[in-house]
Design an enzyme around this catalytic site. Structure first.
Site, PDB file in Angstrom:
ATOM      1  N   ASP A   1       0.838  -1.207   0.000  1.00  0.00           N
ATOM      2  CA  ASP A   1       0.000   0.000   0.000  1.00  0.00           C
ATOM      3  C   ASP A   1       0.872   1.255   0.000  1.00  0.00           C
ATOM      4  O   ASP A   1       0.700   2.144  -0.835  1.00  0.00           O
ATOM      5  CB  ASP A   1      -0.917   0.007   1.233  1.00  0.00           C
ATOM      6  CG  ASP A   1      -1.833  -1.200   1.264  1.00  0.00           C
ATOM      7  OD1 ASP A   1      -2.303  -1.599   0.190  1.00  0.00           O
ATOM      8  OD2 ASP A   1      -2.078  -1.742   2.348  1.00  0.00           O
TER       9      ASP A   1
ATOM     10  N   GLU B   1       1.609  -6.576  -5.069  1.00  0.00           N
ATOM     11  CA  GLU B   1       1.185  -5.766  -6.210  1.00  0.00           C
ATOM     12  C   GLU B   1       2.362  -5.000  -6.824  1.00  0.00           C
ATOM     13  O   GLU B   1       2.688  -5.154  -7.996  1.00  0.00           O
ATOM     14  CB  GLU B   1       0.089  -4.783  -5.762  1.00  0.00           C
ATOM     15  CG  GLU B   1      -0.354  -3.852  -6.847  1.00  0.00           C
ATOM     16  CD  GLU B   1      -1.643  -3.110  -6.528  1.00  0.00           C
ATOM     17  OE1 GLU B   1      -2.550  -3.660  -5.875  1.00  0.00           O
ATOM     18  OE2 GLU B   1      -1.756  -1.942  -6.964  1.00  0.00           O
TER      19      GLU B   1
HETATM   20  O1  TRH Z   1       4.682  -6.010   0.591  1.00  0.00           O
HETATM   21  P1  TRH Z   1       3.659  -6.640  -0.263  1.00  0.00           P
HETATM   22  O2  TRH Z   1       3.323  -8.003   0.085  1.00  0.00           O
HETATM   23  O3  TRH Z   1       2.343  -5.769  -0.261  1.00  0.00           O
HETATM   24  C1  TRH Z   1       1.060  -6.304  -0.251  1.00  0.00           C
HETATM   25  C2  TRH Z   1       0.342  -6.132  -1.544  1.00  0.00           C
HETATM   26  O4  TRH Z   1       0.441  -4.843  -2.048  1.00  0.00           O
HETATM   27  C3  TRH Z   1      -1.105  -6.488  -1.383  1.00  0.00           C
HETATM   28  O5  TRH Z   1      -1.798  -6.277  -2.579  1.00  0.00           O
HETATM   29  C4  TRH Z   1      -1.689  -5.645  -0.297  1.00  0.00           C
HETATM   30  O6  TRH Z   1      -3.013  -5.896  -0.121  1.00  0.00           O
HETATM   31  C5  TRH Z   1      -0.920  -5.933   0.964  1.00  0.00           C
HETATM   32  O7  TRH Z   1       0.437  -5.590   0.775  1.00  0.00           O
HETATM   33  C6  TRH Z   1      -1.459  -5.156   2.121  1.00  0.00           C
HETATM   34  O8  TRH Z   1       4.180  -6.658  -1.782  1.00  0.00           O
HETATM   35  P2  TRH Z   1       4.378  -5.482  -2.848  1.00  0.00           P
HETATM   36  O9  TRH Z   1       3.071  -4.932  -3.271  1.00  0.00           O
HETATM   37  O10 TRH Z   1       5.228  -6.039  -3.873  1.00  0.00           O
HETATM   38  O11 TRH Z   1       5.168  -4.335  -2.085  1.00  0.00           O
HETATM   39  C7  TRH Z   1       6.515  -4.457  -1.720  1.00  0.00           C
HETATM   40  C8  TRH Z   1       7.191  -3.107  -1.813  1.00  0.00           C
HETATM   41  O12 TRH Z   1       8.500  -3.198  -1.257  1.00  0.00           O
HETATM   42  C9  TRH Z   1       7.398  -2.638  -3.252  1.00  0.00           C
HETATM   43  O13 TRH Z   1       7.160  -1.245  -3.333  1.00  0.00           O
HETATM   44  C10 TRH Z   1       8.857  -2.921  -3.536  1.00  0.00           C
HETATM   45  C11 TRH Z   1       9.458  -2.681  -2.187  1.00  0.00           C
HETATM   46  N1  TRH Z   1      10.758  -3.307  -1.920  1.00  0.00           N
HETATM   47  C12 TRH Z   1      11.831  -2.476  -1.621  1.00  0.00           C
HETATM   48  O14 TRH Z   1      11.702  -1.255  -1.609  1.00  0.00           O
HETATM   49  N2  TRH Z   1      13.047  -3.048  -1.333  1.00  0.00           N
HETATM   50  C13 TRH Z   1      13.241  -4.385  -1.334  1.00  0.00           C
HETATM   51  O15 TRH Z   1      14.374  -4.846  -1.069  1.00  0.00           O
HETATM   52  C14 TRH Z   1      12.134  -5.219  -1.661  1.00  0.00           C
HETATM   53  C15 TRH Z   1      12.321  -6.710  -1.712  1.00  0.00           C
HETATM   54  C16 TRH Z   1      10.917  -4.645  -1.948  1.00  0.00           C
END
Ligand code: TRH
Length: 393
Positions: free
Chosen positions: A19, A277
């Protein structure tokens, strides 16, 4: 835009980083690429700090990357509403803020930014108005998506050019691996990034990689998967900097990097496992084959979401490559491929997937080009102007 347009984005962090990941990305883009004065209201600054380490969670107000960040606490201050108000993922706006919106002569454009889905109904619901039951306000549903009838995807103006420059620059890639204290990949090695939730089939995939005929180097960012990684290698814990080896599998644990640097990892690896996402979208922009661990929902609707995306993504692939991809994605999500009785087995599915690698690589690259025509920030601004015009007339 001649007049300085203001934008308030409201975000509550449910769990994980998706989010706030989406809101932070959108906030930066509206400010840096479209010259808007953006304020991001977020209830959990500690989560935002994971994505942007310069954030101080103690501060009620601060600036970073051209965005004003406000801690959204229960005692909401009296605030003049922005021209564009984005309520992310149906988080509820403070009542006093809604009342202030209603009191404006020129009402703000109020958007509910929804979760991403490839399901067909999204195109029908994108842009629909929802009049407030008692106040002279209308909220509009804005659905991100993969087709031109939806709100598109977040994509920075220069992202694909930066990706291409990186992927075509052997020195930059070597320097990137060095920055992680790693050698470049061996000629027959598959280098994989693995960002996922706890996954009961992960040990099976690791076992297949360990027993495989070619080396797999798996890079795991710090997070929820580490206890499983440690257990697989007979350890009690795993931490950034740790490296483990079994057979042909090497696993390295990476620190969780700043959001702006996560793209490089996706660009540099051969295959990316992503989740939720935002990382799933970033993997698509990387132009590399990827495997999606979808966010589980209690009622099981996540599998409908997964299949809707798979159908769209695989539509132009030859049937055998599409089938290999379907099988690996479904098995990774703990479901045997549709119509198959066998239990989920990502280890077996992996081998089939590997045999289609070069086709899947080409497909991933052209998919990113095709998707880039539908840019969420541009579509959002068009929508904002359209609604604003209707209001003014
Ligand atoms: O963290 P998430 O599992 O988020 C989830 C989903 O958005 C889901 O739809 C929602 O309902 C739930 O949260 C509450 O996965 P997502 O969406 O990939 O977000 C991870 C974020 O972290 C993304 O912006 C990339 C970032 N990231 C970094 O900045 N550094 C890192 O090293 C990694 C691995 C990820």
């Amino acid at each position: 835009m001649s007049q300085l347009v203001t934008c308030d984005i409201f975000c509550t962090v449910v769990d994980n980083y998706g989010d706030i990941g989406v809101c932070w990305r959108l906030a930066k883009q509206l400010s840096n690429e479209h010259g808007m004065a953006v304020r991001l209201w977020v209830d959990d600054l500690v989560s935002l700090r994971r994505l942007c380490p310069e954030i101080n969670p103690e501060l009620p107000a601060q600036h970073s990357h051209g965005v004003k960040i406000r801690h959204w606490s229960p005692a909401f201050p009296e605030t003049a509403p922005a021209h564009l108000v984005i309520e992310a993922f149906a988080c509820e706006l403070p009542q006093s803020y809604v009342a202030a919106m209603a009191a404006q002569q020129h009402k703000p454009v109020w958007i509910n930014l929804e979760y991403l889905s490839a399901e067909d109904w999204v195109a029908d619901c994108h842009g629909l108005p929802s009049p407030h039951p008692s106040l002279p306000l209308v909220k509009y549903f804005f659905f991100p998506g993969f087709t031109s009838q939806t709100g598109g995807l977040l994509l920075e103006r220069d992202l694909l050019a930066r990706r291409d420059a990186f992927q075509n620059d052997a020195q930059a890639i070597t320097a990137y691996w060095q920055s992680l204290d790693m050698p470049p990949p061996k000629p027959d090695e598959t280098r994989v990034s693995l960002f996922c939730y706890e996954n009961p089939v992960l040990p099976e995939l690791f076992t297949a990689w360990a027993a495989g005929s070619a080396p797999v180097c798996c890079l795991v960012p710090e997070g929820r998967t580490l206890p499983q990684v440690a257990a697989f290698f007979g350890q009690t814990q795993a931490a950034p900097g740790d490296a483990f080896q079994r057979g042909n599998l090497e696993v390295r644990v990476l620190p969780f990097v700043e959001q702006e640097r996560y793209d490089e990892l996706l660009w540099a690896c051969d295959i990316n496992f992503v989740r939720g996402e935002d990382s799933c979208v970033r993997a698509q922009w990387a132009g590399k084959p990827f495997i999606w661990h979808i966010y589980r929902q209690h009622d099981g609707v996540h599998m409908q979401k997964l299949r809707a995306f798979m159908n769209l993504y695989c539509a132009s692939l030859p049937p055998d490559a599409a089938q290999a991809l379907h099988r690996l994605w479904e098995d990774w999500n703990g479901e045997p491929a549709s119509g198959q009785a066998a239990p989920a087995s990502p280890g077996q599915a992996w081998n089939d997937f590997q045999s289609h690698r070069s086709m899947l690589r080409q497909h991933a690259y052209s998919w990113a080009q095709q998707l880039s025509a539908s840019n969420l920030a541009l579509k959002l601004l068009d929508f904002f102007r359209e609604v604003g015009k209707i209001r003014a007339s």
